[in-house]
Scaffold this active site. Sequence first.
Site, PDB file in Angstrom:
ATOM      1  N   LYS A  34       0.828  -1.208   0.000  1.00  0.00           N
ATOM      2  CA  LYS A  34       0.000   0.000   0.000  1.00  0.00           C
ATOM      3  C   LYS A  34       0.864   1.261   0.000  1.00  0.00           C
ATOM      4  CE  LYS A  34      -3.494   2.775   0.197  1.00  0.00           C
ATOM      5  NZ  LYS A  34      -4.531   2.787   1.235  1.00  0.00           N
TER       6      LYS A  34
ATOM      7  N   LYS B 102      -0.032  11.701   5.392  1.00  0.00           N
ATOM      8  CA  LYS B 102       0.306  10.654   6.358  1.00  0.00           C
ATOM      9  C   LYS B 102       0.933   9.444   5.654  1.00  0.00           C
ATOM     10  CE  LYS B 102      -2.656   7.685   7.283  1.00  0.00           C
ATOM     11  NZ  LYS B 102      -3.029   6.315   6.857  1.00  0.00           N
TER      12      LYS B 102
END
Length: 292
Positions: free
Chosen positions: A171, A239
């Site tokens: 990811k 983030k």
Amino acid sequence: MARIAFIGLGIMGSPMAVHLHNAGHRVVGYNRTPDKTRALVEAGGSAAASVAEAVADADVVALMVTDTPDVVEILTGEGGVFETARPGTLVIDFSTIRPDVTADLAEQARRKGFRIIDAPVSGGEAGARNATLSIMVGGTEEDFAAARPVLDVVGRTVVHVGPNGSGQTVKAANQLIVAGHLAVLAEAVVFLEAYGVDTAAAIEVLGGGLAHSAIMEHKAPQMLDRSFEPGFRLDLHHKDLGIVTSAAREAGVVTPVAALAAQLVAAARASGDGNLDHSALFRTVARLSGRE
């Protein structure tokens, strides 16, 4: 059909939980903001007042929360999953968090008698609503097989990529690729507009060639229209790029494009665009050319 506790009913988690309910599972939702359980309850699911209440009877605990500390607190904190769920419960973490923390949580889970997989997703709000998410899964083959009836309800492309932590690593790579595409697409649109080109026509023809990508298909219209309603917020991409750059440094991997993309996204947040869709990175690129 499983009894599923779904923790985190935001933009992504809410439609995912509803899909699982509609597929016949018994879904109990929990969210720190109780109002966000409304869609699940209206669909026929139920809401819990705490993590402990949600997971007490669950066969599966699914998480879709914002950041690494949130996952750690939900799993290991007082009244959390490891303290209150039944041993043998399967934990599916759909969140995007640090790979090293994921691996550590998996070891804790095993010691406490739980099964766990990391299953971060790609596809944004549209993918969650249409149940077409791409899901990259880290964990054992056995736990992956046990989770398939849940994963297949919410995802179209579901792939086991290795042991615990591998899903989060893949990811992170996904978020690097997406950020790079967004930055280059934004530069291309600013470049085309500077020359007075019909940008919609230009995007159409570019999309028919090697330059085509899902990013161009879904995000170019937002850039052309200056419409940045959030499907995936810049704050979250910030983030995620922090995860990429930190993990790359730990592995001794040089990622100059990731560093540049991270700085552009940080600049976008500093300009007040953090709550906009990540395609709003265009605004920062345009500002650098004095065109926004």
